[in-house]
Design an enzyme around this catalytic site. Structure first.
Site, PDB file in Angstrom:
ATOM      1  N   GLU A 264       0.833  -1.187   0.021  1.00 51.83           N
ATOM      2  CA  GLU A 264      -0.137  -0.067   0.007  1.00 51.83           C
ATOM      3  C   GLU A 264       0.908   1.218   0.047  1.00 51.83           C
ATOM      4  OE1 GLU A 264      -3.495   1.998   3.061  1.00 51.83           O
ATOM      5  OE2 GLU A 264      -2.087   0.442   3.443  1.00 51.83           O
ATOM      6  N   LYS A 320      -9.536   2.313  -2.874  1.00 50.08           N
ATOM      7  CA  LYS A 320     -10.186   1.791  -1.775  1.00 50.08           C
ATOM      8  C   LYS A 320     -11.141   2.596  -1.464  1.00 50.08           C
ATOM      9  CE  LYS A 320      -8.584   1.034   3.293  1.00 50.08           C
ATOM     10  NZ  LYS A 320      -7.429   1.294   4.197  1.00 50.08           N
ATOM     11  N   CYS A 374      -5.469  -2.850   2.996  1.00 52.42           N
ATOM     12  CA  CYS A 374      -5.093  -2.653   4.382  1.00 52.42           C
ATOM     13  C   CYS A 374      -6.546  -3.007   5.296  1.00 52.42           C
ATOM     14  CB  CYS A 374      -4.795  -1.028   4.765  1.00 52.42           C
ATOM     15  SG  CYS A 374      -4.265  -1.026   6.255  1.00 52.42           S
TER      16      CYS A 374
END
Length: 496
Positions: A264, A320, A374
């Site tokens: 990430e 995301k 994440c």
């Protein structure tokens, strides 16, 4: 209110909550949760509802304080600016989590009567609260009651029941001897033995599942690169160049690789500014590259994954969508940005904007994969949101925010649980670790430890057939919980 004035009345419950959390990483004492919850339920089963409220609040505070003490770590990255917030963050998180124990336990105590019904109702209510925590206020299903089983064969029942079933198993084992207590000492011992047999049975079923053969690995070699970019230095111009060089050098090392994966926010530049450097990255990878990168679209910023084809062409971008409140975005962020208030962890702008939702990404010669950035990997519901099942799961994460004691290991454990629930292998690229290749039963094939720069070259594990959990979700467990609660309330009505 009397219970609130006398700490001695709730201090044991605080201790039981602390002991219960010892089942979670990094401690891994899996028996701690059912034993401590049995002691807690023993105290709650015959207490009046007001006392149940305070005792469950104390126990919940102990559970979440120990389970989430890693929450202080992000505030210690820049101690001078944010260090003072650390204790307040832990206290507020523990207190907020404690309400998810106290309020359901209080309601269950009010709606049930007698130790048997009350023990069953409170136990079921705690599992229901685990489920609710995955949805309310955008959700935070971290440190669920059943997570202590993840590193044992018992975790394999999540392929049928999901993580929620592990919580139900745990509270059932705790409640059996307590519910039998009203029928005498022999019944209490029989209830304890039934709890042990239940746990042993699930252990045996899980062990049998682990012993069965897995599908053959795919003839595809993945290279997972871990640059070990310390969070406090990650965005420093000089150090970011050092970390980029690590990524390039590790990607370019000799050896076969059919796909290279970076974690990430692996680089400090935006995707829109990377036209000249992408061919350099692609040349070092010498294979398709999946990389975490930030991007901008007008005035909006996104935390993204981009797939880069040989030559530096951007194939697909995933944004995301399940963002961390106050970390990656601020509620009412556009208005608060006028006052200089922005998200804590977002590097660009005042916070990130959410993407459209779960997707499958494709690359030539590779099975489709579902990307998880994440925090998204802690939400099992996202893994049932696609119309077609992917071939594997990819988690790109930056666990450098979480310190080195518990947060990264708890996050890894939850990624393993996602593999068990879906029967899909999960590949994890973490900035400072733990990067890992996880098979379709949640077992770690290969990994890189925390605070280590390196790479993993590993075959992509094969996928199992769709699990029962992937077909049914949490519906069967929720139905059973509601049945228990309904039976407890009906017993109270008939008794009155």
């Amino acid at each position: 209110m009397r219970a609130a004035r006398h700490p001695a009345t709730w201090l044991p419950d605080l201790v039981f909550g602390l002991i219960a959390a010892l089942s979670l990483a990094p401690f891994g004492l899996w028996a701690a949760t059912p034993l401590a919850l049995a002691a807690l339920l023993w105290r709650l089963a015959e207490a009046p509802p007001a006392t149940v409220l305070w005792r469950a609040l104390a126990a919940g505070f102990g559970w979440f304080a120990l389970a989430l003490f890693w929450i202080t770590e992000p505030f210690l990255v820049d101690v001078a600016r944010h260090g003072w917030m650390a204790p307040f963050a832990l206290i507020l998180m523990a207190a907020g989590g404690a309400l998810f124990w106290a309020l359901p336990a209080w309601a269950a105590a009010r709606l049930s009567q007698g130790p048997v019904a009350r023990a069953a109702a409170i136990a079921a209510a705690l599992v229901l609260s685990d489920w609710l925590r995955g949805w309310i206020f955008t959700g935070f299903p971290w440190a669920q009651i059943g997570h202590g089983w993840i590193d044992t064969p018992v975790a394999q029942i999540a392929a049928t029941t999901g993580a929620l079933g592990l919580s139900l198993l745990t509270v059932t084992m705790a409640a059996l001897p307590v519910a039998a207590r009203a029928m005498g000492r022999k019944a209490t011992l029989a209830g304890g033995m039934a709890a042990i047999l239940l746990g042993a049975g699930c252990w045996a079923v899980g062990a049998a599942r682990l012993a069965a053969p897995l599908p053959t690995d795919r003839d595809l070699i993945l290279r997972i690169v871990q640059p070990d970019a310390t969070q406090s230095l990650k965005w420093d111009p000089e150090w970011s160049a050092v970390f980029l060089r690590r990524l390039l050098d590790l990607s370019a090392e000799p050896g076969r690789r059919d796909l290279v994966i970076w974690p990430e926010t692996a680089v400090n530049f935006l995707l829109e500014e990377a036209a000249e450097v992408l061919p350099v990255l692609s040349q070092a990878a010498d294979a398709p590259l999946v990389m975490g990168i930030q991007r901008r679209e007008g005035s909006r910023f996104y935390n993204s994954l981009a797939t880069i084809l040989p030559g530096g062409t951007v194939a697909e971008v995933y944004d995301k969508f399940h963002l961390v409140p106050f970390g990656e975005y601020i509620p009412w962020g556009d208005a608060l940005a006028r006052f200089g208030i922005g998200a804590f962890a977002a590097q660009q702008g005042n916070g990130y904007s959410p993407g459209p939702g779960p997707v499958a990404m494709t690359l030539p010669g590779m099975p489709d994969f579902q990307p998880l950035i994440c925090y998204e990997a802690i939400f099992p519901q996202h893994l049932r949101a696609l119309d077609q099942r992917p071939g594997w799961l990819l988690q790109a994460t930056n666990d450098a925010w979480f310190g080195t004691l518990s947060g990264p290991y708890q996050h890894l454990d939850q990624a393993r649980l996602r593999a068990i629930e879906t029967g899909l292998p999960l590949v994890r690229a973490a900035n400072t670790g733990v990067s890992a290749v996880i098979d379709a039963r949640g077992q770690i094939r290969d990994s890189l430890p925390l605070n280590t720069a390196g790479k993993i070259d590993a075959a992509l594990p094969g996928a199992l057939p769709p699990t029962r959990w992937q077909a049914w979700g949490n519906a069967p467990v929720l139905a059973l919980i509601l049945l228990i609660l309904g039976a407890s309330v009906r017993r109270r009505t008939s008794s009155s």
